[in-house]
Motif scaffolding. Structure first.
Motif, PDB file in Angstrom:
ATOM      1  N   ARG A  49       0.842  -1.188   0.000  1.00 58.57           N
ATOM      2  CA  ARG A  49       0.000   0.000   0.000  1.00 58.57           C
ATOM      3  C   ARG A  49       0.874   1.234   0.000  1.00 58.57           C
ATOM      4  NH1 ARG A  49      -3.140  -1.757   5.004  1.00 58.57           N
ATOM      5  NH2 ARG A  49      -4.460   0.037   4.590  1.00 58.57           N
ATOM      6  N   PRO A  50       0.368   2.352  -0.520  1.00 52.19           N
ATOM      7  CA  PRO A  50       1.158   3.581  -0.525  1.00 52.19           C
ATOM      8  C   PRO A  50       1.363   4.116   0.892  1.00 52.19           C
ATOM      9  CG  PRO A  50      -1.076   3.995  -1.298  1.00 52.19           C
ATOM     10  CD  PRO A  50      -0.926   2.503  -1.181  1.00 52.19           C
ATOM     11  N   GLN A  51       2.424   4.890   1.075  1.00 49.08           N
ATOM     12  CA  GLN A  51       2.710   5.469   2.372  1.00 49.08           C
ATOM     13  C   GLN A  51       1.709   6.566   2.722  1.00 49.08           C
ATOM     14  OE1 GLN A  51       5.222   4.504   4.554  1.00 49.08           O
ATOM     15  NE2 GLN A  51       5.396   2.804   3.121  1.00 49.08           N
ATOM     16  N   SER A  73     -11.292   1.767  -5.686  1.00 52.52           N
ATOM     17  CA  SER A  73     -11.467   1.502  -7.111  1.00 52.52           C
ATOM     18  C   SER A  73     -11.699   2.801  -7.873  1.00 52.52           C
ATOM     19  CB  SER A  73     -12.649   0.554  -7.324  1.00 52.52           C
ATOM     20  OG  SER A  73     -12.849   0.309  -8.702  1.00 52.52           O
ATOM     21  N   THR A  74     -12.477   3.719  -7.291  1.00 53.89           N
ATOM     22  CA  THR A  74     -12.685   5.029  -7.917  1.00 53.89           C
ATOM     23  C   THR A  74     -11.364   5.775  -8.075  1.00 53.89           C
ATOM     24  OG1 THR A  74     -14.937   5.190  -7.030  1.00 53.89           O
ATOM     25  CG2 THR A  74     -13.870   7.248  -7.694  1.00 53.89           C
ATOM     26  N   ALA A  75     -10.541   5.749  -7.027  1.00 49.92           N
ATOM     27  CA  ALA A  75      -9.239   6.420  -7.103  1.00 49.92           C
ATOM     28  C   ALA A  75      -8.373   5.811  -8.198  1.00 49.92           C
ATOM     29  CB  ALA A  75      -8.537   6.329  -5.746  1.00 49.92           C
ATOM     30  N   TYR A  76      -8.367   4.498  -8.283  1.00 47.47           N
ATOM     31  CA  TYR A  76      -7.550   3.831  -9.303  1.00 47.47           C
ATOM     32  C   TYR A  76      -7.995   4.227 -10.708  1.00 47.47           C
ATOM     33  CZ  TYR A  76      -6.085   0.200 -12.536  1.00 47.47           C
ATOM     34  OH  TYR A  76      -5.588  -0.455 -13.629  1.00 47.47           O
ATOM     35  N   LYS A 149      -2.735 -10.273 -13.030  1.00 49.58           N
ATOM     36  CA  LYS A 149      -2.034 -11.375 -12.358  1.00 49.58           C
ATOM     37  C   LYS A 149      -2.030 -11.197 -10.829  1.00 49.58           C
ATOM     38  CE  LYS A 149       0.892 -12.080 -16.425  1.00 49.58           C
ATOM     39  NZ  LYS A 149      -0.070 -13.024 -17.017  1.00 49.58           N
ATOM     40  N   LEU A 150      -3.203 -10.913 -10.296  1.00 48.72           N
ATOM     41  CA  LEU A 150      -3.347 -10.676  -8.862  1.00 48.72           C
ATOM     42  C   LEU A 150      -3.860 -11.896  -8.109  1.00 48.72           C
ATOM     43  CD1 LEU A 150      -5.060  -7.154  -8.973  1.00 48.72           C
ATOM     44  CD2 LEU A 150      -2.644  -7.642  -8.524  1.00 48.72           C
ATOM     45  N   GLU A 151      -3.977 -13.031  -8.767  1.00 50.92           N
ATOM     46  CA  GLU A 151      -4.615 -14.185  -8.150  1.00 50.92           C
ATOM     47  C   GLU A 151      -4.005 -14.552  -6.803  1.00 50.92           C
ATOM     48  OE1 GLU A 151      -3.691 -13.956 -11.308  1.00 50.92           O
ATOM     49  OE2 GLU A 151      -5.000 -15.108 -12.664  1.00 50.92           O
ATOM     50  N   LEU A 271      -7.573  -7.160  -2.157  1.00 53.81           N
ATOM     51  CA  LEU A 271      -7.868  -6.539  -3.442  1.00 53.81           C
ATOM     52  C   LEU A 271      -7.819  -5.025  -3.315  1.00 53.81           C
ATOM     53  CD1 LEU A 271      -8.706  -6.693  -6.392  1.00 53.81           C
ATOM     54  CD2 LEU A 271     -11.086  -6.953  -5.637  1.00 53.81           C
ATOM     55  N   VAL A 272      -8.340  -4.495  -2.224  1.00 52.09           N
ATOM     56  CA  VAL A 272      -8.261  -3.051  -1.988  1.00 52.09           C
ATOM     57  C   VAL A 272      -6.806  -2.604  -1.872  1.00 52.09           C
ATOM     58  CG1 VAL A 272      -8.704  -1.260  -0.255  1.00 52.09           C
ATOM     59  CG2 VAL A 272     -10.554  -2.753  -1.013  1.00 52.09           C
ATOM     60  N   GLY A 273      -5.986  -3.380  -1.161  1.00 48.90           N
ATOM     61  CA  GLY A 273      -4.576  -3.039  -1.049  1.00 48.90           C
ATOM     62  C   GLY A 273      -3.881  -3.017  -2.400  1.00 48.90           C
ATOM     63  N   ALA A 274      -4.214  -3.980  -3.247  1.00 49.70           N
ATOM     64  CA  ALA A 274      -3.624  -4.020  -4.591  1.00 49.70           C
ATOM     65  C   ALA A 274      -4.071  -2.816  -5.410  1.00 49.70           C
ATOM     66  CB  ALA A 274      -4.009  -5.317  -5.289  1.00 49.70           C
ATOM     67  N   LEU A 275      -5.361  -2.473  -5.324  1.00 50.27           N
ATOM     68  CA  LEU A 275      -5.872  -1.309  -6.057  1.00 50.27           C
ATOM     69  C   LEU A 275      -5.217  -0.012  -5.581  1.00 50.27           C
ATOM     70  CD1 LEU A 275      -9.665  -2.194  -6.255  1.00 50.27           C
ATOM     71  CD2 LEU A 275      -8.188  -1.694  -8.216  1.00 50.27           C
TER      72      LEU A 275
END
Length: 307
Positions: A49-51, A73-76, A149-151, A271-275
């Motif tokens: 996650r970003p700092q 998701s909106t931010a991404y 490739k986030l599986e 998933l949120v962390g990846a986004l």
């Protein structure tokens, strides 16, 4: 212009009627296990996650309140489509601190979308539109995870044998099949006639060969034969007799079942962390601020001459 406060601050006039979040929330299993040593021991990547920022910018082009799946998701997608924008996301606790981090990540179409109640409340056309949207969400989430490739990172796991609604009586199953037939006539579909078994009058047991985030969706009823879904999505819903159910589940406790293929699960907080990480990578470093532990003090319209 941004005005924010720490979660412990007294509510302003804007928030006095809705003190969110609660002062002492319960601890979510899905957040406590987010960086577990057991996961690290299995060699799976931990969510990045970003700092957190030292301070908020004075103003932003877009301010998002809430760091769950919808907000992040909106931010991404904003960062992907308009990287020049200054985007700020405010989360009073931590990312996924609300509903997103407090569920099992079921990707199960129509788990909580009873067709009869939905169409009675909104009308058949709107019910069709809602279910088409839910199916689209399921497809796009799955495609997104696979394309990036986030599986492994998000623990995406499709269930080979699907999931099953089971019924205590023949009458209960007949009512379910009748509702599925009605949905065929309208070009829609769903499962779990009255909110799903184990959720009120729709049955007393929900037996899963795994469940899956919370994207409600729709079923295509294949009674007695399958046909292409009117929204271009083909899903096989398979009714099972008592003997088929007994053979499959090794119990004679149920009068029958309905099999829902295409079910999967995902660790929603991961998933949120990846986004969040991907949003930070999608544009200039200074263009995104994700502030955890910061509560929005209020929302007010801009004045006529304010920028």
């Amino acid at each position: 212009m941004l005005h924010a406060s720490a979660p412990s601050a007294a509510p302003s006039a804007h928030t006095a009627a809705a003190p969110i979040p609660v002062a002492a929330p319960t601890s979510s299993y899905w957040l406590k296990g987010l960086n577990s040593s057991s996961a690290a021991a299995r060699g799976r990547p931990a969510p990045a996650r970003p700092q957190a920022p030292a301070q908020l910018p004075a103003a932003a082009d877009v301010v998002i309140i809430g760091g769950g799946i919808a907000g992040v998701s909106t931010a991404y997608h904003l960062r992907k489509s308009r990287p020049e924008l200054q985007v700020v996301l405010l989360e009073a606790r931590q990312l996924s601190g609300g509903a997103t981090g407090r569920n099992g990540g079921l990707l199960w179409p129509a788990l909580n979308a009873p067709w009869l109640k939905t169409q009675a409340r909104y009308g058949p056309a709107e019910a069709q539109r809602m279910m088409a949207f839910e199916l689209q969400c399921l497809t796009e989430v799955t495609d997104f995870i696979r394309a990036h490739k986030l599986e492994e990172e998000v623990r995406y796991s499709p269930f080979r044998d699907g999931a099953y609604y089971v019924y205590d009586s023949p009458q209960e199953m007949e009512a379910e099949l009748a509702e599925l037939t009605l949905m065929q006539q309208f070009g829609g579909g769903r499962g779990g006639g009255r909110g799903g078994p184990g959720r009120g009058a729709g049955g007393t047991a929900l037996l899963l060969l795994e469940r899956c985030w919370a994207l409600p969706g729709a079923w295509l009823a294949c009674l007695p034969s399958c046909h292409p879904h009117s929204f271009g999505i083909h899903t096989d819903v398979q009714p099972l007799t008592r003997s088929q159910t007994q053979q499959l589940l090794r119990t004679d406790a149920f009068a029958g079942a309905v099999r829902q293929p295409g079910v999967a699960r995902v660790w929603a907080a991961r998933l949120v962390g990846a986004l969040a990480r991907m949003a930070a990578e999608a544009g200039p470093e200074t263009g995104l601020t994700i502030a955890e532990g910061v509560r929005a003090a209020g929302v007010a319209p801009l004045g006529e001459h304010e920028p």
